[in-house]
Design a protein around this motif. Structure first.
Motif, PDB file in Angstrom:
ATOM      1  N   ARG A 117      -3.084  -4.187   3.479  1.00  0.00           N
ATOM      2  CA  ARG A 117      -2.911  -2.929   4.174  1.00  0.00           C
ATOM      3  C   ARG A 117      -3.151  -1.751   3.231  1.00  0.00           C
ATOM      4  O   ARG A 117      -3.651  -0.703   3.637  1.00  0.00           O
ATOM      5  CB  ARG A 117      -1.499  -2.875   4.742  1.00  0.00           C
ATOM      6  CG  ARG A 117      -1.435  -1.951   5.899  1.00  0.00           C
ATOM      7  CD  ARG A 117      -0.291  -2.266   6.827  1.00  0.00           C
ATOM      8  NE  ARG A 117       0.037  -1.065   7.555  1.00  0.00           N
ATOM      9  CZ  ARG A 117       1.265  -0.596   7.681  1.00  0.00           C
ATOM     10  NH1 ARG A 117       2.280  -1.244   7.127  1.00  0.00           N
ATOM     11  NH2 ARG A 117       1.482   0.501   8.351  1.00  0.00           N
ATOM     12  N   GLN A 118      -2.784  -1.932   1.972  1.00  0.00           N
ATOM     13  CA  GLN A 118      -2.980  -0.836   1.029  1.00  0.00           C
ATOM     14  C   GLN A 118      -4.458  -0.652   0.721  1.00  0.00           C
ATOM     15  O   GLN A 118      -4.918   0.481   0.509  1.00  0.00           O
ATOM     16  CB  GLN A 118      -2.194  -1.093  -0.252  1.00  0.00           C
ATOM     17  CG  GLN A 118      -0.721  -1.249   0.014  1.00  0.00           C
ATOM     18  CD  GLN A 118       0.129  -1.129  -1.240  1.00  0.00           C
ATOM     19  OE1 GLN A 118      -0.085  -0.285  -2.075  1.00  0.00           O
ATOM     20  NE2 GLN A 118       1.111  -2.013  -1.356  1.00  0.00           N
ATOM     21  N   LEU A 119      -5.187  -1.745   0.685  1.00  0.00           N
ATOM     22  CA  LEU A 119      -6.636  -1.640   0.491  1.00  0.00           C
ATOM     23  C   LEU A 119      -7.274  -0.999   1.721  1.00  0.00           C
ATOM     24  O   LEU A 119      -8.107  -0.096   1.616  1.00  0.00           O
ATOM     25  CB  LEU A 119      -7.243  -3.022   0.242  1.00  0.00           C
ATOM     26  CG  LEU A 119      -7.041  -3.608  -1.159  1.00  0.00           C
ATOM     27  CD1 LEU A 119      -7.355  -5.090  -1.164  1.00  0.00           C
ATOM     28  CD2 LEU A 119      -7.922  -2.901  -2.162  1.00  0.00           C
ATOM     29  N   ASP A 121      -5.953   0.918   3.867  1.00  0.00           N
ATOM     30  CA  ASP A 121      -5.530   2.304   3.860  1.00  0.00           C
ATOM     31  C   ASP A 121      -6.579   3.213   3.224  1.00  0.00           C
ATOM     32  O   ASP A 121      -6.983   4.229   3.788  1.00  0.00           O
ATOM     33  CB  ASP A 121      -4.291   2.340   2.963  1.00  0.00           C
ATOM     34  CG  ASP A 121      -3.232   3.222   3.502  1.00  0.00           C
ATOM     35  OD1 ASP A 121      -3.370   3.647   4.634  1.00  0.00           O
ATOM     36  OD2 ASP A 121      -2.269   3.461   2.773  1.00  0.00           O
ATOM     37  N   ALA A 122      -6.992   2.811   2.013  1.00  0.00           N
ATOM     38  CA  ALA A 122      -7.936   3.624   1.250  1.00  0.00           C
ATOM     39  C   ALA A 122      -9.285   3.690   1.966  1.00  0.00           C
ATOM     40  O   ALA A 122      -9.924   4.732   2.015  1.00  0.00           O
ATOM     41  CB  ALA A 122      -8.105   3.051  -0.148  1.00  0.00           C
ATOM     42  N   MET A 172      -9.278  -1.773  -5.365  1.00  0.00           N
ATOM     43  CA  MET A 172      -9.034  -0.610  -4.518  1.00  0.00           C
ATOM     44  C   MET A 172      -9.914   0.550  -4.974  1.00  0.00           C
ATOM     45  O   MET A 172     -10.465   1.288  -4.151  1.00  0.00           O
ATOM     46  CB  MET A 172      -7.556  -0.236  -4.619  1.00  0.00           C
ATOM     47  CG  MET A 172      -7.075   0.689  -3.564  1.00  0.00           C
ATOM     48  SD  MET A 172      -5.403   0.240  -3.078  1.00  0.00           S
ATOM     49  CE  MET A 172      -4.483   0.730  -4.487  1.00  0.00           C
TER      50      MET A 172
ATOM     51  N   LYS C 239      -5.874   8.549  -3.240  1.00  0.00           N
ATOM     52  CA  LYS C 239      -6.691   7.843  -2.261  1.00  0.00           C
ATOM     53  C   LYS C 239      -7.171   8.775  -1.167  1.00  0.00           C
ATOM     54  O   LYS C 239      -7.979   8.399  -0.329  1.00  0.00           O
ATOM     55  CB  LYS C 239      -5.877   6.701  -1.616  1.00  0.00           C
ATOM     56  CG  LYS C 239      -5.718   5.504  -2.544  1.00  0.00           C
ATOM     57  CD  LYS C 239      -5.422   4.215  -1.800  1.00  0.00           C
ATOM     58  CE  LYS C 239      -3.980   4.009  -1.505  1.00  0.00           C
ATOM     59  NZ  LYS C 239      -3.679   2.665  -0.986  1.00  0.00           N
ATOM     60  N   GLY C 240      -6.646   9.986  -1.145  1.00  0.00           N
ATOM     61  CA  GLY C 240      -7.074  10.948  -0.138  1.00  0.00           C
ATOM     62  C   GLY C 240      -6.493  10.654   1.228  1.00  0.00           C
ATOM     63  O   GLY C 240      -7.083  10.969   2.246  1.00  0.00           O
ATOM     64  N   LEU C 241      -5.316  10.036   1.262  1.00  0.00           N
ATOM     65  CA  LEU C 241      -4.680   9.756   2.557  1.00  0.00           C
ATOM     66  C   LEU C 241      -4.149  11.052   3.149  1.00  0.00           C
ATOM     67  O   LEU C 241      -3.888  12.022   2.442  1.00  0.00           O
ATOM     68  CB  LEU C 241      -3.522   8.769   2.371  1.00  0.00           C
ATOM     69  CG  LEU C 241      -3.846   7.450   1.710  1.00  0.00           C
ATOM     70  CD1 LEU C 241      -2.590   6.595   1.638  1.00  0.00           C
ATOM     71  CD2 LEU C 241      -4.926   6.720   2.482  1.00  0.00           C
ATOM     72  N   ARG C 245       0.663  10.487   6.500  1.00  0.00           N
ATOM     73  CA  ARG C 245       0.714   9.070   6.187  1.00  0.00           C
ATOM     74  C   ARG C 245       1.448   8.831   4.872  1.00  0.00           C
ATOM     75  O   ARG C 245       2.265   7.901   4.754  1.00  0.00           O
ATOM     76  CB  ARG C 245      -0.707   8.526   6.107  1.00  0.00           C
ATOM     77  CG  ARG C 245      -0.768   7.032   6.175  1.00  0.00           C
ATOM     78  CD  ARG C 245      -2.214   6.555   6.268  1.00  0.00           C
ATOM     79  NE  ARG C 245      -2.269   5.111   6.164  1.00  0.00           N
ATOM     80  CZ  ARG C 245      -2.095   4.308   7.195  1.00  0.00           C
ATOM     81  NH1 ARG C 245      -1.877   4.804   8.384  1.00  0.00           N
ATOM     82  NH2 ARG C 245      -2.161   2.998   7.014  1.00  0.00           N
ATOM     83  N   TYR C 250       4.582   5.974   2.539  1.00  0.00           N
ATOM     84  CA  TYR C 250       4.823   5.838   1.100  1.00  0.00           C
ATOM     85  C   TYR C 250       6.133   6.501   0.694  1.00  0.00           C
ATOM     86  O   TYR C 250       6.866   5.969  -0.120  1.00  0.00           O
ATOM     87  CB  TYR C 250       3.646   6.434   0.324  1.00  0.00           C
ATOM     88  CG  TYR C 250       2.384   5.605   0.431  1.00  0.00           C
ATOM     89  CD1 TYR C 250       1.618   5.631   1.592  1.00  0.00           C
ATOM     90  CD2 TYR C 250       1.980   4.780  -0.605  1.00  0.00           C
ATOM     91  CE1 TYR C 250       0.483   4.870   1.706  1.00  0.00           C
ATOM     92  CE2 TYR C 250       0.831   4.011  -0.500  1.00  0.00           C
ATOM     93  CZ  TYR C 250       0.087   4.048   0.657  1.00  0.00           C
ATOM     94  OH  TYR C 250      -1.034   3.281   0.770  1.00  0.00           O
TER      95      TYR C 250
END
Lengths: 325, 305, 336
Positions: A117-119, A121-122, A172, C239-241, C245, C250
């Motif tokens: 999910r973290q991958l 996400d990016a 990532m 990461k530019g989220l 989010r 997080y």
């Protein structure tokens, strides 16, 4: 490498000035440094802790935490000035154009989210709607790239070893195949065997994908193995920048010489040199060359004037008064 | 070396500027204490006895809440209640009593908590397991409810025994905090060094660990005083407090029993509540001030950068 | 999914059993430590009331049987544990032959409803306020106004209760003084009854919520600030989220974990505080029943209520313990 043959420019930093606003006078953490990074190149950024190398990296990504603040200079990435981007443009720029492999991957992953999910996400934050299957396939590819089995994606960070976490971070970082990757001491918290594995991973990725990379660290051995050029920082200033071969073959700045001499070698038995004095106090720098108090060969000018960065040999820039003498 | 850490925390704070919340909290508490101590010099506190004054007088400057009430008298600036006690005298005598209950309980609770917490954290093993399980169980149990059961069997209680009674449940919080701190401190270099250089467990506990725990002990003592005054007032509001000496909580109890709310006699319950609110606010400010001392990051972000 | 680890489950269940046992044992010991023989005292008190209580002989007999006066202490203790285990809490002294469990069962839904609702509201709003206060991008205006919601934090719930009664029930006459629903209504599933319940419950709930919210806000704010410096927060930004989010997945998601633990630790205190709030509002829950027990010297009732309160809190804590591994994956696989 001749100047004519230089591959295209990826990143140009001009007169970057970073202050830490603590106490009455700001602390100059990065003092008007400039350097370029070219496509397909690994630039090593070395120096003791506190010399401003991580601060530089964070400034490029605009991730400085208060009280840190970019005061002046330009960060140009393919002609866009990163320091002038608005919030939305900045979000779009991050990761797609510059990705980060953080220092100490131990805490770099969100402990409550699965790796996959973290991958995702990016990727999902930048590429719109590629579909579940495509996303899954891409993650599989990335895992493969760093030599991790795909099922690692179903795990939580605490179930991974340090080396695995660092490799997840590498995967990532290259997920969107950005032109520039900044690796902030990617191997510092790992044991020697894993360090080597991660280092080979980085090299492998650069060779496959052709990204440019800024590798931050103080491990001169690692720098010799991986980098094409090395930039040496001291007390927030750039003191020497040259191709790796030249830096290790003929280091010019006394600080670089000390850095290289402090690396133990198996082949040549020599007495290890220990650095005299401690790292400089950024709040209280001497008026002249910041390295003067610890330098073995100071001249009359050193304690009065800050030496400028000059090209002493082709592509070999250095800041020391004593070079001409 | 051991104390450096602690003194550094305080020194850094002193250099910047005295923590406003801490100072404000201490000022409030000091004012309340002085009110209790000096008040009896300037005011006739025998008027806190039943039937020593006219009944149901409103405070000076306020109209009677309805027919059947007499107008205010300057001899009783804060008014009187339905059994003929002077409110000012009640506050002057009741405030120190209420604070004393909290202090006694918190002091005993703190000493027990520190001893148990340090023992558990430092010795580890089954001792730690037993102490941890006991303190966790005691934290879970609604102590006020158990105190109600105990008090319901005791026909008459005085300030000191009430403090002792509350102390029965005052230790687990401190134990928990101190244990966690000892566990993290234990792994630090200087404790290991002291151990290697042959210092006894006792020496390490008191000379190496204790100075570092001081901010945490202070914070949990403050929380303890406030928590115990709260518990005491709770018991008193149910009528389970001392009836021979005035306390703020018992005053509230009499007010409720005397239907003071329905009769519009706001000063009867309002004044003791106001006094208690001052005490709680003061202690609360001290507690968050101490918290910011221990954890400087909170302060920085609190400034809203 | 591998689910909750067995070791964790056993450990938490063990804690549950120990807490309940400790509560039971305290309820067994306290009367026996009291000065004088408690049963003798009770009998004499009953004798004084004999004119009014007709079946006093029966009560005494019931009590003798329940306490097993002649039996040695360990036997009494085991009998007591056995009875409690079957939820037999004895007879009320003031309302014989009503059993204590009957009275408690009648009062329990009110306490349970009020307490659960108030705690949930106060926890969620407190967490939201704290999360916003500990989040750097929060607008300055919110940052200045949100702390105002915490001005009742230092005050005990019951005192705020008295103030609210005075202002909103006595002064403005917007809310009723007492009870859980209007006197003319019978408990049934109708809009009218529900509205009446909400109308009556609003003030006591407000007293609990407004005084406890600030504690959650302060704790959450501290955790969010600590969390902001974590590497994963910085990486999330790199990461530019989207900020939302980062904030939820997080920030809040991690900072809330210690708050859940501290919720489990403070349920006991919350339950204790609400006893007195119920008494102030004459709310027909267990807190008010407890007060009646105190007034009437109804010891079996007092002990029964406190025992049930302890059990209720222990159950609530156990439920939170069961939920916790679902939100913190680090616990789930512990010791596997």
């Amino acid at each position: 490498m001749n100047p004519e043959q230089k591959p295209p420019l990826v990143l140009r930093i001009q007169d970057l000035l970073v202050h830490y606003d603590t106490g009455p006078a700001p602390v100059v953490a990065v003092n008007r440094i400039s350097f370029d990074v070219h496509r397909g190149e690994i630039l090593g950024l070395v120096g003791e802790s506190g010399c401003g190398k991580s601060t530089t990296a964070m400034a490029i990504l605009r991730l400085l935490q208060p009280p840190g603040r970019v005061v002046g200079g330009r960060v140009l990435l393919d002609d866009t000035d990163v320091l002038k981007l608005g919030p939305a443009a900045l979000r779009a720029f991050r990761w797609r154009r510059v990705a980060l492999i953080p220092q100490g991957a131990m805490n770099a992953l969100n402990p409550v989210m699965r790796i996959r999910r973290q991958l995702a996400d990016a990727i999902a934050a930048h590429a719109n709607a590629n579909g579940r299957a495509a996303l899954r396939a891409r993650i599989g590819e990335l895992m493969d790239l760093v030599g991790l089995p795909e099922r690692v994606g179903d795990l939580f960070p605490h179930e991974l070893s340090g080396g695995m976490k660092q490799r997840v971070c590498i995967a990532m970082a290259v997920a969107l195949n950005p032109p520039l990757v900044i690796a902030d001491e990617p191997t510092s918290a790992l044991d020697v065997v894993v360090q080597r594995l991660v280092a080979m991973n980085l090299l492998n990725i650069k060779n496959t994908l052709g990204n440019a990379m800024i590798l931050i660290g103080h491990d001169m051995g690692l720098m010799a193995q991986l980098t094409d050029r090395v930039a040496v920082m001291y007390a927030g200033a750039m003191v020497e920048i040259a191709p790796t071969r030249a830096i290790f073959g003929r280091p010019m700045h006394p600080y670089t010489q000390q850095l290289i001499e402090s690396v133990p070698s198996i082949k040549v038995k020599k007495a290890l040199r220990v650095f005299p004095g401690g790292p400089p106090d950024l709040r209280n720098l001497p008026p002249g060359c910041p390295f003067a108090p610890r330098c073995g060969c100071i001249g009359p000018q050193c304690e009065k004037k800050i030496p400028p960065l000059r090209e002493c040999a082709p592509n070999h820039w250095m800041a020391c008064h004593r070079h001409d003498e | 070396m051991n104390a450096n850490n602690t003194t550094a925390i305080f020194a850094r704070q002193r250099l910047a500027w005295a923590n406003a919340k801490l100072v404000a909290g201490m000022a409030i508490i000091l004012a309340v204490v002085l009110f209790g101590l000096l008040g009896r010099v300037f005011w006739d506190v025998t008027q806190a006895r039943v039937a020593s004054c006219p009944l149901n007088l409103p405070p000076v400057g306020f109209n009677p809440p309805g027919p059947g009430f007499q107008p205010y008298q300057t001899a009783h600036p804060l008014g009187t209640e339905s059994s003929g006690r002077d409110m000012l005298a009640l506050l002057i005598t009741g405030t120190p009593n209420s604070m004393l209950v909290g202090l006694i309980a918190a002091a005993i609770g703190m000493v027990m908590g520190v001893l148990l917490g340090m023992t558990a954290g430092f010795l580890g093993g089954w001792v730690d397991a037993v102490i941890r399980i006991c303190s966790d169980a005691f934290i879970t149990i609604p102590s006020l409810a158990v105190l109600i059961v105990i008090s319901s069997y005791v026909s008459e209680i005085d300030i000191k025994s009430m403090g002792l009674l509350l102390a029965l449940f005052a230790w687990p919080g401190t134990t928990r905090v101190i244990r966690a701190q000892v566990l993290s401190l234990r792994e630090r270099g200087y404790v290991q060094m002291a151990r290697l250089s042959g210092a006894s467990s006792f020496e390490i506990m008191f000379f190496e660990l204790l100075p570092n725990l001081l901010p945490y002990i202070a914070a949990s003592f403050t929380a303890g005083v406030s928590g115990n005054i709260l518990a005491a007032t709770g018991l008193e509001a149910l009528g389970l407090g001392p009836s021979r000496v005035p306390t703020l909580g018992m005053t509230i109890f009499y007010a409720i029993r005397g239907a003071a709310i329905l009769r519009g006699m706001w000063w009867w319950w309002g004044l003791p509540i106001l006094m208690l609110m001052l005490i709680f606010t003061g202690l609360f400010l001290i507690a968050i001030g101490l918290d910011e001392l221990v954890n400087p990051r909170l302060r920085r972000a609190g400034g809203g950068q | 999914m591998r689910g909750i680890s067995k070791a964790y489950l056993i450990q938490r269940f063990g804690m549950f059993v120990i807490t309940v046992w400790l509560g039971l044992t305290l309820m067994f010991i306290i009367p026996r430590l009291a000065p004088g023989d408690p049963v003798a005292a009770m009998v004499s008190r009953l004798a004084a009331q004999a004119g009014r209580v007709e079946q006093s002989d029966q009560i005494i007999a019931a009590w003798r049987e329940r306490f097993g006066l002649d039996a040695p202490l360990p036997v009494q203790y085991l009998r007591y544990l056995h009875n409690s285990f079957r939820f037999r809490l004895g007879y009320s002294m003031a309302y014989f032959p009503t059993t204590v469990e009957e009275m408690i069962l009648r009062a329990m839904p009110w306490t349970f409803g009020l307490l659960t609702l108030a705690t949930l509201i106060s926890f969620t709003t407190g967490i939201a306020i704290g999360a916003l206060l500990g989040w750097r991008p929060t607008p300055r205006l919110l940052r200045m106004t949100l702390p105002l919601t915490m001005c009742f934090t230092a005050i005990p719930a019951f005192m705020l209760g008295i103030l609210l009664t005075y202002v909103f029930a006595f002064g403005l006459r917007l809310f009723p003084f007492a009870g859980a629903y209007a006197r003319g209504l019978a408990p049934e599933l109708s809009w009218e009854f529900a509205a009446s319940v909400i109308h009556h419950g609003a003030l006591p709930a407000c007293a609990v919520v407004l005084t406890s919210m600030g504690h959650w806000a302060l704790g959450m704010r501290a955790m969010m600030i600590g969390n902001a410096g974590e590497d994963y927060m910085i990486l999330a930004e790199a990461k530019g989220l989207r900020p939302a989010r980062i904030f939820w997945l997080y920030g809040v998601r991690n900072a809330i974990l210690p708050q859940v633990t501290s919720l489990a630790l403070s349920i006991g205190a919350i339950a204790g505080g609400s006893i007195i709030v119920e008494y102030i509002f004459t709310y027909p829950g267990m807190g008010y029943l407890l007060y009646q027990g105190i007034v009437n010297n109804d010891y079996p009732l007092i002990q029964g209520i406190v025992f049930v309160l302890i059990c209720g809190v222990a159950v609530a804590v156990f439920v939170i313990d069961l939920i916790y591994p679902l939100i913190d994956p680090r616990i789930r696989y512990e010791r596997q």
